[in-house]
Write a protein that holds these residues in place. Structure first.
Motif, PDB file in Angstrom:
ATOM      1  N   SER A   1       2.334   9.082  -1.699  1.00  0.00           N
ATOM      2  CA  SER A   1       1.960   8.184  -2.791  1.00  0.00           C
ATOM      3  C   SER A   1       2.994   7.096  -3.031  1.00  0.00           C
ATOM      4  O   SER A   1       2.846   6.285  -3.955  1.00  0.00           O
TER       5      SER A   1
ATOM      6  N   GLN B   1      -6.240   5.511   4.746  1.00  0.00           N
ATOM      7  CA  GLN B   1      -7.634   5.337   4.333  1.00  0.00           C
ATOM      8  C   GLN B   1      -8.204   4.043   4.912  1.00  0.00           C
ATOM      9  O   GLN B   1      -9.378   3.997   5.303  1.00  0.00           O
TER      10      GLN B   1
ATOM     11  N   LEU C   1       0.826  -1.200   0.000  1.00  0.00           N
ATOM     12  CA  LEU C   1       0.000   0.000   0.000  1.00  0.00           C
ATOM     13  C   LEU C   1       0.865   1.256   0.000  1.00  0.00           C
ATOM     14  O   LEU C   1       2.021   1.235   0.413  1.00  0.00           O
TER      15      LEU C   1
ATOM     16  N   GLN D   1      -3.084   5.232   1.176  1.00  0.00           N
ATOM     17  CA  GLN D   1      -4.002   4.091   1.171  1.00  0.00           C
ATOM     18  C   GLN D   1      -4.072   3.426   2.546  1.00  0.00           C
ATOM     19  O   GLN D   1      -5.144   2.994   2.984  1.00  0.00           O
TER      20      GLN D   1
END
Length: 245
Positions: A127, A99, A92, A96
């Protein structure tokens, strides 16, 4: 004032005779509580017990008036934590991962996730896959996950492990800001005793599974010695270090 955390006779012993015995701890709103002790003294065991990760042999834990044994979700509703080394799904990205964590808390949107990444210094790497993160970056991500839900209590186990000087300064400023501006309470287990002296209003010293000393930092340091020297003196009295230390 009612305590937000209260443990009574909290005990957990392992086959190797390590663990903790008869911990009586009370934490109040606004406290920044430092947990000190040698390796293997029982600090992480205590943190696992108060977050329900392991069950005690004896004693009780109450968070915000709710028994962890009987009302786990209610007690943990306002708690964020990072315990032991950070462990992630490496495939990930940082965004992410947060999240995924946010699903456990109501009302956390993308803006709060972005804010949490920014305050720990991971905005530019949000990212990137976690597998490419350094140890210090993973610690920052674990800290972001702990503070993201804006808990009333954050429980942090060795949060500065792997952090460079810049990261350690960031951590200190963040804890001070969240404590002073948001009224967040903290329990911080760390070997960075100089940081704890600057951050904490109360400390507890754990030796061989027992809480041998607890009190306000200002009261413990009335002789104007450092918290480090006070800690060494307590270990010496407990027979953990030699008189020459």
């Amino acid at each position: 004032m009612k305590p937000i955390l209260e443990t009574v006779q909290l005990t957990k012993m392992y086959r190797n005779d390590r663990g903790i015995r008869d911990f009586h701890v009370q934490l109040y709103p606004g406290d920044v509580y430092g947990l000190l002790g040698p390796n293997g003294a029982g600090k992480t065991t205590f943190l696992k017990l108060i977050t329900g990760l392991i069950r005690p042999d004896k004693g009780t834990v109450a968070l915000f008036g709710a028994s962890i044994a009987e009302q786990f979700e209610q007690g943990m509703r306002h708690v964020g934590c990072m315990i032991e080394s950070a462990d992630f799904h490496d495939f990930l990205t940082a965004r992410q991962y947060l999240q995924l964590v946010a699903r456990y808390y109501p009302g956390i949107g993308n803006s709060r996730i972005e804010e949490a990444l920014d305050v720990v210094g991971l905005a530019k790497a949000k990212s990137d896959k976690i597998k490419h993160y350094s140890t210090g970056m993973k610690q920052k991500l674990a800290l972001a996950a702990a503070i993201m839900p804006e808990p009333k209590l954050a429980i942090l186990d060795e949060p500065t492990n792997g952090l460079d000087i810049e990261g350690t300064v960031m951590f200190r400023k963040l804890i001070k800001r969240l404590s002073e501006q948001k009224g967040m309470s903290f329990i911080i287990s760390s070997h960075m005793i100089h940081e704890l002296e600057q951050l904490c209003n109360r400390v507890g010293i754990v030796v061989r599974g027992r809480l041998i000393k607890e009190g306000c930092v200002s009261e413990l340091l009335q002789s104007n010695q450092s918290l480090e020297q006070y800690y060494i003196d307590q270990l010496r009295l407990a027979g953990e270090v030699s008189e020459s230390a």
